[in-house]
Design an enzyme around this catalytic site. Structure first.
Site, mmCIF file in Angstrom:
data_model
loop_
_atom_site.group_PDB
_atom_site.id
_atom_site.type_symbol
_atom_site.label_atom_id
_atom_site.label_comp_id
_atom_site.label_asym_id
_atom_site.label_seq_id
_atom_site.Cartn_x
_atom_site.Cartn_y
_atom_site.Cartn_z
ATOM 1 N N TYR A 144 0.860 -1.190 0.000
ATOM 2 C CA TYR A 144 0.000 0.000 0.000
ATOM 3 C C TYR A 144 0.887 1.229 0.000
ATOM 4 C CZ TYR A 144 -3.492 3.398 1.678
ATOM 5 O OH TYR A 144 -4.334 4.486 1.822
ATOM 6 N N ASP A 239 9.282 2.821 -0.058
ATOM 7 C CA ASP A 239 8.208 3.431 0.717
ATOM 8 C C ASP A 239 8.435 3.030 2.167
ATOM 9 O OD1 ASP A 239 5.964 4.171 2.072
ATOM 10 O OD2 ASP A 239 4.535 3.352 0.614
ATOM 11 N N LYS A 267 3.863 8.443 9.135
ATOM 12 C CA LYS A 267 3.691 7.779 10.441
ATOM 13 C C LYS A 267 4.696 8.275 11.501
ATOM 14 C CE LYS A 267 0.789 4.298 8.517
ATOM 15 N NZ LYS A 267 0.843 3.773 7.170
HETATM 16 C C1 LIG Z 1 0.169 4.265 5.831
HETATM 17 C C2 LIG Z 1 0.950 4.083 4.588
HETATM 18 C C3 LIG Z 1 0.890 4.986 3.522
HETATM 19 C C4 LIG Z 1 -0.118 6.102 3.498
HETATM 20 O O1 LIG Z 1 0.117 7.039 4.493
HETATM 21 P P1 LIG Z 1 -1.114 8.018 4.942
HETATM 22 O O2 LIG Z 1 -0.436 8.942 5.908
HETATM 23 O O3 LIG Z 1 -2.148 7.145 5.534
HETATM 24 O O4 LIG Z 1 -1.568 8.708 3.719
HETATM 25 C C5 LIG Z 1 1.739 4.804 2.462
HETATM 26 N N1 LIG Z 1 2.634 3.805 2.437
HETATM 27 C C6 LIG Z 1 2.734 2.910 3.433
HETATM 28 C C7 LIG Z 1 3.757 1.828 3.356
HETATM 29 C C8 LIG Z 1 1.880 3.003 4.524
HETATM 30 O O5 LIG Z 1 1.952 2.077 5.485
#
Ligand SMILES: *Cc1c(COP(=O)(O)O)cnc(C)c1O
Length: 428
Positions: A144, A239, A267
Site C-alpha cells: 500500500y 516506501d 507515520k
Molecule cells: C500508511 C501508509 C501509507 C499512506 O500514508 P497516509 O499517511 O495514511 O496517507 C503509504 N505507504 C505505506 C507503506 C503506509 O503504510
C-alpha cells in the site's frame, strides 16, 4: 466488557460520516462487530469512551513508537502552540527538521515535507517520472502506497480488507502505466524490465511490507531491485512510511544496507501529527519546484505544530539507540512465544516479525506475499481479534495489517498478550 457508549456513538457517526469512520479500515468490516471509540491513551494503554482499557498493539498504525502521550512530545507541542499554528511561510523549525532527518537516514541529502504518506508516495512517483522522462511504474501486490489513483492497484491493507478488486472512480487510463507484480518475485521484475525496455520510470516497494500483515523481503529481493534499477536508469523508491525510523533510525536502508534513490516517510516522522516526507539525493530532489519543474505544493506542509511533534519524536529516537534493541528483543520474544503456543495447541500459525513489526497468520505455510496472506484462515483471525479485544488487547482490526510494538510495551504487557492467546488457542 460494556461498549454502550461506543455503540451509541457509532450509530450517530453513521448518520454524519460515511460508514461512521474517517478511514475505512477503522470500521471493523473484516472482523465484524462495532468499532470502539477512544477517549485517551497513555504509554502502552488505550482508554475508550466506556472507560475500558486496552494494551495497544496498533499504535495508530505505527506512529506512536514512543507510546501514547509521551510527556516530552506533548510538552513540546504545548509550548509551540503559543507561537501560532500556521504561517504558510518558512520557519527555522523546518530547517532543523530537515537537518535532523538527513543526519539520521543514509543516502538522503534533502527532504520535502508534506502532510501524509499518500502525498509523499504520489509526489515520489511524479518526481521519478519527471526525472527520468518515462511513464511506467512497477509496484507489488499487497503493498500500500496511499490512496492516490496510480498507486491504488492491488494495494493490500484497506482495499484488501474490504475485498475491493477495482476502485470505481479511477479511470483505467490512469492505471495503464502501473504494473503490479507479486512481492518477493525478482524474476517477474526482470522479465518486465526486459519487455518494457526504457519505459520504467520507477519501482516502488515497501522494503519490509506491512500492509498484508508483515512480510519480510526474501534474500536478495531488494538487492535485485537495486541492480535492475541501476541497469535501466530507473528510480528505486523505498516506501518507508511504516518502516522509516521504526526498524532503525535510518529505516530499511540502514537495516539491510540497500540504497534507494527516493524514500518516502510518514507515520513515525510526525509523532502522531499528519506528516509525510520525500527524501533523496540533491540531483533528483532539485527537480522539484521551485528549482525544477516537477510541481508539488501544500498550504500546511511543514506546519509548525506537526513539525515540533515529529522533531521531538525523532530527536528522542536519535538519542536512544537502545530503544531499537529493546523493541527488537520484546517483539522477537513475543513472536517466538506465539509460535510455541501454536505448536503446543496444534494451531497452525505463521508469525512474521522484523524489529517492532509483527503479524500472526493462521496458516502452516510461510507468508511471503499477498496470495499467502490471503490464503490463511482469516475467519479464525476474526475470532482471535474479538477474544483479544474482550480481554483488553487492541490488535489492528484486519489480518492484512502489521501489529506495531511501542517502547512503552514491557514484559508485563507481553505476558498478558501471551496468556490471552493461550486461552484462545486452548479453546479451539
Ligand atoms: C500508511 C501508509 C501509507 C499512506 O500514508 P497516509 O499517511 O495514511 O496517507 C503509504 N505507504 C505505506 C507503506 C503506509 O503504510
Amino acid at each position: 466488557m460494556n461498549h454502550s457508549r461506543s455503540n451509541k456513538l457509532f450509530e450517530q457517526a453513521q448518520r454524519f460520516i460515511p460508514g461512521g469512520v474517517n478511514s475505512p479500515v477503522r470500521a471493523f468490516k473484516q472482523v465484524g462487530g462495532t468499532p470502539v471509540f477512544f477517549k485517551s491513551a497513555k504509554g502502552a494503554y488505550l482508554f475508550d469512551e466506556d472507560g475500558n482499557s486496552y494494551i495497544d498493539l496498533m499504535n495508530s498504525w505505527g506512529p506512536m513508537i514512543l507510546g501514547h502521550a509521551n510527556p516530552e512530545v506533548t510538552n513540546a507541542i504545548s509550548e509551540n502552540l503559543q507561537h501560532s499554528t500556521s504561517f504558510g511561510a518558512p520557519t527555522a523549525l523546518e530547517v532543523e527538521m530537515a537537518e535532523l532527518i538527513v543526519s539520521m537516514v543514509p543516502n538522503v541529502d534533502m527532504v520535502r515535507m508534506v502532510s501524509s504518506g499518500t502525498e509523499a508516495c504520489m509526489t515520489a512517483i511524479r518526481l521519478a517520472r519527471g526525472y527520468t522522462g518515462k511513464n511506467k511504474i512497477i509496484k507489488f501486490e499487497g503493498c500500500y502506497h496511499g490512496h492516490s489513483d496510480a498507486l491504488l492497484a492491488k494495494a493490500g491493507s484497506g482495499v484488501a480488507t474490504l475485498n475491493i478488486q477495482q476502485v470505481p472512480g479511477i479511470p483505467s487510463a490512469v492505471l495503464v502505466d502501473t504494473i503490479t507484480l507479486p512481492y518477493n518475485d525478482a524474476n517477474a521484475v526482470a522479465e518486465v524490465f526486459e519487455k518494457h525496455k526504457n519505459e520504467i520510470a520507477a519501482v516502488i516497494v515497501e522494503p519490509v511490507a506491512g500492509n498484508m500483515g508483515c512480510v519480510i523481503p526474501a534474500n536478495n529481493f531488494l538487492e535485485t531491485l537495486r541492480s535492475l534499477c541501476d541497469a535501466n536508469n530507473t528510480v528505486l523508491i523505498f516506501d518507508e512510511v511504516m518502516t522509516g525510523f521504526r526498524l532503525a533510525p535510518g529505516g530499511v536502508q540502514e537495516l539491510f544496507g540497500v540504497k534507494a534513490d527516493l524514500v518516502t516517510y510518514g507515520k513515525v516522522i510526525g509523532g502522531g501529527m499528519p506528516v509525510g516526507a520525500i527524501g533523496g539525493h540533491t540531483d533528483i530532489m532539485n527537480h522539484l519546484a521551485p528549482v525544477g519543474k516537477v510541481y508539488q505544493a501544500g498550504t500546511l506542509s511543514g506546519n509548525p505544530v506537526a513539525m515540533i511533534a515529529g522533531y521531538t519524536t525523532l530527536s528522542i529516537l536519535k538519542q536512544h539507540p537502545e530503544y531499537y534493541t529493546q523493541l527488537n528483543t520484546v517483539t522477537s520474544g513475543l513472536a517466538e512465544e506465539l509460535r510455541k503456543l501454536g505448536r503446543k495447541f496444534n494451531v497452525p500459525v505463521t508469525v512474521n516479525q522484523v524489529g517492532s513489526m509483527i503479524s500472526l497468520h493462521f496458516t502452516d505455510k510461510p507468508v511471503c506475499n499477498f496470495t499467502d496472506a490471503a490464503a490463511a484462515n482469516n475467519e479464525l483471525f476474526k475470532q482471535y481479534f474479538h477474544h483479544m479485544l474482550d480481554a483488553g488487547i487492541y490488535l489492528p482490526p484486519s489480518p492484512f495489517e502489521s501489529w506495531f510494538v511501542s517502547v512503552a510495551i514491557t514484559e508485563k504487557e507481553v505476558e498478558k498478550v501471551l496468556s490471552e492467546t493461550e486461552k484462545f488457542f486452548a479453546s479451539l
